[in-house]
Write an enzyme that holds these catalytic residues in place. Structure first.
Site, PDB file in Angstrom:
ATOM      1  CG  ASP A 214      41.973 -13.824  20.206  1.00 19.46           C
ATOM      2  OD1 ASP A 214      41.215 -13.162  19.485  1.00 19.46           O
ATOM      3  OD2 ASP A 214      42.207 -13.548  21.376  1.00 19.46           O
TER       4      ASP A 214
ATOM      5  CG  ASP B 226      44.996  -9.480  26.935  1.00 22.86           C
ATOM      6  OD1 ASP B 226      45.109 -10.665  27.299  1.00 22.86           O
ATOM      7  OD2 ASP B 226      44.699  -9.172  25.757  1.00 22.86           O
TER       8      ASP B 226
END
Length: 778
Positions: free
Chosen positions: A464, A61
């Site tokens: 993350d 992404d």
């Protein structure tokens, strides 16, 4: 664990036009990724070439495209991305030519939001992704938007490789190219736009129309060399989600009898069965779907058959793949099954019956699952700390079986790629090894770096998946930061005179943690309270913590309660500490520069006239020597900010950090992300900032400087660490074959045709062109 948006995105690019290299000498640098062993980010798509064995690509992404190597590692293909091309690191779709393995296409673009200034582009390569050409579109793509694991929304006609279709987001419909992706036109006969929006009120990733989701061709519908007649297009529209053309795209219609109320996620056509497989989910939210099923459409009988249903258990279905060597073999992933684990379904009879990669086991084991596989995470042994032990993973948006090898499959998750080379053991009720197979795919968004003068050369924190202590830059760490373990960790810093003391801040319970052994073990700061995030820094002795959080500055001594700094206004602060003076701290908010001499308890404004302040760098070897990167250039003070003057030719700067000197008594190496003589790049100075050496190059651009994180090594001359927003951390060393540049003498020659001497001039002199053969320092 959930993949966040690209954290701290800064859209402004450095000023200047890259028309020609600056006068400054360019020194060759060797750049390498600091290894973590796994992606660390969302792998949104994986495709194998049906033409050539061993050719496969994975898209991410915010980290670009990767090509598979023969040893199961991955090679990055877009490290050229710089401040003007940064949106190419978002890959919204990838397509391969089924008849020409050298051709690969990607839909490049990160955001469709109004604050992203760049439109999307379809990029084409005829050499396996080594070089690219671009077709610019009049609207934006969304490689990091909701629904990014759907697809693929870009496809090449298997019968005529010059024809491609692209399904756009944002209500922009279907587009076609008839010249290998060079030019594109909207397919006006296709009117569906995929109207689903995850959250209409959201201004971020979830607030835009998802658009079209997949494109598939029936290769048997025409002869080679002519356009395929039968084409399928999926849309994110629950009323009619799959459309078909049977006249090479001239006309389209929603397929009758199809299921409604759900969104098509992935569609794959089986030419041997003459059937389209489609996975469905009820919501395109990247982090959750509530329901779903898998249907199969038989072209000849024009019938839909439900072949898999999650029976309202709340996860839906995502990635789907077929095995072209084994008729009727299909695999599909759950879209978002968070407990007790994500699951994968496999059928050998076209979906009539299914088995799962794990089954519930209520005999008392925890978690209550019985797995078909053994787990190998030897490439990234820290993964269990993030994903849980022996898990299949989460955010499984893409899965692919190797068309040349039925035993080989891969699927993407929010932290790595898992796969196996013994898949068919599943069918024999024998265990196979499920391995983490994303080595070389460094896809983290780096949020903090620090390089202490002893112990590990680098400590890093990321979005993350937390962060690591890097004892060997070329070997994946054995574990991530624990106790506490946060997903997104915002900052990290070491104490100058006691570098074993380290602080980090993060998004999670505790919010602030301390280490007394250079990041090996941690404990929550005794007075962290309920706050989290922000930027934390230590005094030189490690006894004071200054925490920029909650729109202000707070200070704590020896883990006693934090007190808000009383004499400065609220704001979002950039901070730095002096590593040689325990009382010195620096802070900036907008154009205001502050200095504290009492360990952050109070601050004095020193200036508000040097431009917008982006970063403060300090000399790790000398107290009071502070450097400031602003939108007007680089500024310097040798007296703790009492007097500040502009240094060097930079007209714009994002970062400035200082590392080890080239000589025992020379200037420290100064590194900056800056614009010099109209050239935006990464530079080093060895003479106090007067002349600069360009150290970035066309193959290593590091994305947007505003999203980079800098740390200079105090032990290794010339080494700089650059954290990126999606390609992990790089470290650069000056090439041994490229000598350190020296300046020409005053009034000496500095350029001209055939001249191979020094091209930089001493401070106060400028290289002036006399003619094509002679330039002089004047």
């Amino acid at each position: 664990m959930k993949k966040t948006a690209a954290v701290g995105i800064v859209l402004a690019a450095l000023s200047g036009v890259r028309a020609a290299a600056p006068v400054n000498y360019t020194q060759h640098y060797t750049w390498k990724n600091v290894r973590t062993g796994a992606s660390g980010g969302f792998v949104t798509g994986i495709v194998f070439s049906p033409k050539q064995k061993g050719v496969a690509y994975a898209r991410t992404d915010i980290g670009g495209l990767y090509r598979l190597n023969s040893d199961d590692s991955w090679a990055p293909l877009q490290d050229y991305v710089n401040n003007t091309l940064w949106n190419e690191h978002g890959v919204d779709a990838v397509a391969l030519d089924p008849n020409d393995a050298s051709r690969v296409y990607i839909a490049a673009g990160i955001y469709t939001n109004s604050w992203d200034p760049y439109n999307g582009k379809i990029m084409s390569s005829t050499d396996y992704g080594k070089t690219w050409s671009r077709a610019n579109f009049p609207f934006k793509f969304g490689g990091n938007m909701a629904g990014r694991q759907m697809g693929e929304r870009l496809a090449v006609d298997p019968n005529k490789g010059s024809i491609l279709y692209f399904g756009a987001r944002s209500g922009n419909g279907l587009w076609k190219s008839s010249d290998y992706g060079k030019t594109w036109a909207k397919v006006t006969s296709y009117t569906a736009v995929g109207t689903h929006i995850v959250d209409p009120g959201d201004s971020g990733q979830n607030g835009d129309i998802i658009g079209l989701t997949f494109i598939a061709f029936d290769s048997t519908s025409s002869a080679a060399g002519t356009a395929s007649k039968r084409i399928f297009v999926g849309t994110a529209d629950s009323s009619a989600t799959v459309y078909m053309s049977e006249d090479s795209g001239a006309t389209w219609s929603a397929i009758s009898g199809q299921p409604t109320g759900f969104l098509s996620h992935t569609g794959k056509y089986s030419p041997t069965e003459k059937a389209l497989y489609v996975s469905y989910v009820d919501n395109a939210n990247t982090y959750g779907g509530g329901d779903g099923y898998v249907y199969k459409y038989y072209v000849e009988s024009k019938t839909w058959v439900k072949i898999l249903d999650d029976n309202g258990t709340g996860f839906g279905f995502g990635g789907l793949t077929l095995d072209p060597q084994k008729n009727g073999t299909v695999m599909v992933t759950t879209y978002h099954q968070w407990w007790p684990d994500g699951n994968i379904y496999r059928s050998l009879d076209g979906g009539a019956t299914w088995t799962t990669i794990w089954d519930f086991d209520w005999s008392g084991v925890q978690p209550p699952v019985k797995r078909r596989y053994d787990w190998d995470i030897s490439q990234a042994t820290w993964l269990p700390e993030i994903t849980g032990d022996k898990t299949t993973g989460w955010m499984m948006g893409s899965i692919a079986i190797n068309p040349f090898d039925s035993d080989h499959f891969l699927y993407g998750t929010g932290a790595t790629i898992f796969g196996s080379h013994k898949l068919t053991n599943w069918d024999k009720n024998e265990k196979f090894t499920l391995s983490s197979l994303s080595y070389g795919m460094e896809e983290t968004a780096v949020l903090g770096l620090t390089s202490p003068p002893q112990g590990p050369h680098l400590l890093s924190v990321v979005g993350d998946v937390g962060g690591w202590r890097h004892d060997n830059l070329d070997v994946a760490p054995s574990k991530a930061f624990l106790t506490p373990s946060w997903g997104t960790t915002r900052s990290i810093d070491h104490a100058g005179s006691r570098p074993n003391i380290v602080v980090r801040s993060g998004d999670g319970e505790g919010g602030l943690a301390l280490s007394n052994d250079t990041g090996a073990t941690w404990h929550i700061h005794a007075s962290a309270g309920s706050w989290n995030g922000g930027r934390a820094q230590l005094s030189s002795n490690g006894d004071f913590v200054v925490w920029a959080v909650n729109n202000g500055l707070y200070v704590s001594a020896n883990e006693y309660p934090f007190e808000k700094v009383p004499n400065i206004p609220s704001g979002s602060y950039t901070t730095a500490n002096d590593r040689n003076h325990n009382g010195l701290f620096y802070a900036a908010e907008n154009s205001n520069f502050y200095v504290s001499t009492n360990a952050g308890t109070t601050y004095t404004k020193k200036t508000s006239s040097i431009g917008y302040i982006r970063e403060i760098g300090v000399n790790p070897f000398r107290a009071g020597d502070v450097w400031i990167a602003t939108d007007t250039g680089i500024w310097h003070s040798i007296d703790s900010g009492n007097t500040i003057s502009r240094v060097g030719p930079a007209t714009d700067a994002y970062h400035v950090q200082l590392g080890k000197s080239a000589t025992s008594n020379g200037y420290p190496a100064i590194f900056a992300a800056a614009t010099i003589q109209g050239w935006a790049g990464h530079y080093r100075s060895d003479d106090g900032g007067y002349t600069w050496t360009l150290i970035s190059d066309d193959s290593n651009g590091f994305g947007t400087p505003g999203n980079n994180i800098y740390a200079a090594d105090p032990r290794t001359y010339g080494r700089i660490y650059i954290g990126t927003n999606g390609r992990g951390t790089f470290y650069g060393d000056a090439s041994a074959t490229s000598p350190v540049p020296t300046a020409a003498d005053a009034y000496g020659q500095c350029g001209g045709q055939g001249f191979n001497g020094p091209k930089a001039c001493p401070h106060g002199y400028t290289c002036k062109v006399s003619n094509a053969y002679y330039s002089q320092c004047l």
